[in-house]
Scaffold this active site. Structure first.
Site, PDB file in Angstrom:
ATOM      1  N   HIS A   1       0.833  -1.194   0.000  1.00 35.87           N
ATOM      2  CA  HIS A   1       0.000   0.000   0.000  1.00 35.87           C
ATOM      3  C   HIS A   1       0.871   1.248   0.000  1.00 35.87           C
ATOM      4  CE1 HIS A   1      -3.897  -2.088   1.344  1.00 35.87           C
ATOM      5  NE2 HIS A   1      -2.997  -3.037   1.134  1.00 35.87           N
TER       6      HIS A   1
ATOM      7  N   GLU B   1       0.782   3.962   1.748  1.00 32.43           N
ATOM      8  CA  GLU B   1       1.182   4.407   3.076  1.00 32.43           C
ATOM      9  C   GLU B   1       2.354   3.579   3.605  1.00 32.43           C
ATOM     10  OE1 GLU B   1      -3.360   4.989   2.767  1.00 32.43           O
ATOM     11  OE2 GLU B   1      -1.804   3.672   1.949  1.00 32.43           O
TER      12      GLU B   1
ATOM     13  N   CYS C   1      -7.069   2.737   4.039  1.00 32.52           N
ATOM     14  CA  CYS C   1      -7.936   1.608   4.375  1.00 32.52           C
ATOM     15  C   CYS C   1      -7.637   1.168   5.808  1.00 32.52           C
ATOM     16  CB  CYS C   1      -7.704   0.449   3.401  1.00 32.52           C
ATOM     17  SG  CYS C   1      -6.059  -0.290   3.520  1.00 32.52           S
TER      18      CYS C   1
ATOM     19  N   CYS D   1      -4.110  -0.155   6.394  1.00 34.75           N
ATOM     20  CA  CYS D   1      -3.064   0.859   6.516  1.00 34.75           C
ATOM     21  C   CYS D   1      -3.135   1.600   7.845  1.00 34.75           C
ATOM     22  CB  CYS D   1      -3.140   1.843   5.355  1.00 34.75           C
ATOM     23  SG  CYS D   1      -2.557   1.133   3.803  1.00 34.75           S
TER      24      CYS D   1
END
Length: 284
Positions: A89, A91, A116, A119
């Site tokens: 992801h 992040e 999400c 994360c």
């Protein structure tokens, strides 16, 4: 909004620094009248250029502000033929980009889309989780604690360390190490694995002699943990600006008797991006 001249300065300084925006450049731009939050939002399109979403075709960009004042980029990566759980992801990538330069915390994170739950859990592991704020386009900065109330974290498992805190495990190899092996061993020795103690690091070497590394980053909830290969892919593409086709060698070093073994996952995921087979060594 960044001017063309300011964006050119960012590009030039990123190239010189090895992938991040130095604090001095950030300070000059902020002094010109652009807020730090707006600068980070303006850089999201650049962060997106690193994304390789080969399955979803959904590009995510992230920009992290380290406690040093530097800015770090992150993007999402997907691997066709592998389980979706191997997805990196944006992040996570921004965090690993910061860690690769010795950053010890992140206090602001701008993202192209709301983080999400996965994360949010990953970010809750950080040294600076309690003061981290998330910035989204057209929205005020929001504390991570507001996005993840009643969070489960390291202290629930009796762990006092946190991701981005300095790590040094003192492992050694029983064989003479070449430059790639030594880099992977260093990544393993500085990796974060307080739950399984399965310290591991990966080093990827490119045709021009560049070596890009990553260490495992475990999470209290286990599933949001990041593998050393995923972390190395971030440094390969963002720090080095390299492509998968540039890889000519790969090494995985992990703790002997690791309870969370990285060997199969490293081989399988690496096979989706290169024909290079990883060399594997156990450290004591």
């Amino acid at each position: 909004m960044l001017s063309n001249e300011q964006m050119s300065e960012v590009e030039s300084e990123c190239h010189s620094a090895g992938g991040y925006v130095p604090a001095a450049v950030v300070e000059r731009i902020v002094a010109s009248g652009i807020s730090l939050e707006q600068l980070m939002l303006d850089l999201i399109p650049r962060a997106k250029t690193f994304a390789i979403p080969a399955i979803s075709n959904f590009f995510v960009g992230a920009v992290a502000h380290g406690v040093s004042g530097n800015l770090y980029f992150g993007a999402n990566y997907e691997f066709p033929g592998q389980a979706l759980s191997f997805t990196v992801h944006g992040e996570q990538a921004a965090t690993m980009h910061a860690i690769s330069f010795g950053e010890t915390g992140i206090d602001l994170l701008a993202v192209s889309a709301a983080p999400c739950g996965y994360c949010r859990q990953f970010l809750n592991e950080l040294t600076t989780a309690s003061k981290l704020r998330i910035i989204l386009p057209n929205m005020p900065a929001t504390p991570l604690t507001a996005l993840l109330p009643n969070a489960f974290g390291p202290t629930d498992l009796g762990v006092t360390a946190a991701l981005m805190s300095p790590q040094s495990h003192g492992m050694t190899l029983d064989v003479a190490a070449d430059d790639v092996m030594a880099a992977a061993l260093h990544a393993a020795n500085t990796s974060y694995a307080p739950y399984s103690r399965s310290y591991a690091g990966v080093a990827l070497k490119t045709w021009d002699g560049g070596i890009y590394t990553g260490g495992v980053a475990e999470n209290a909830a286990f599933n949001p943990s990041m593998s050393p290969l995923e972390a190395a892919i971030v440094t390969l593409t963002i720090n080095g600006g390299k492509n998968y086709t540039d890889i000519i060698d790969a090494v995985l070093v992990q703790a002997a008797g690791a309870r969370a073994c990285q060997i199969d996952a490293t081989r399988d995921v690496l096979a989706t991006i290169t024909k290079v087979t990883p060399r594997v060594y156990e450290a004591k």
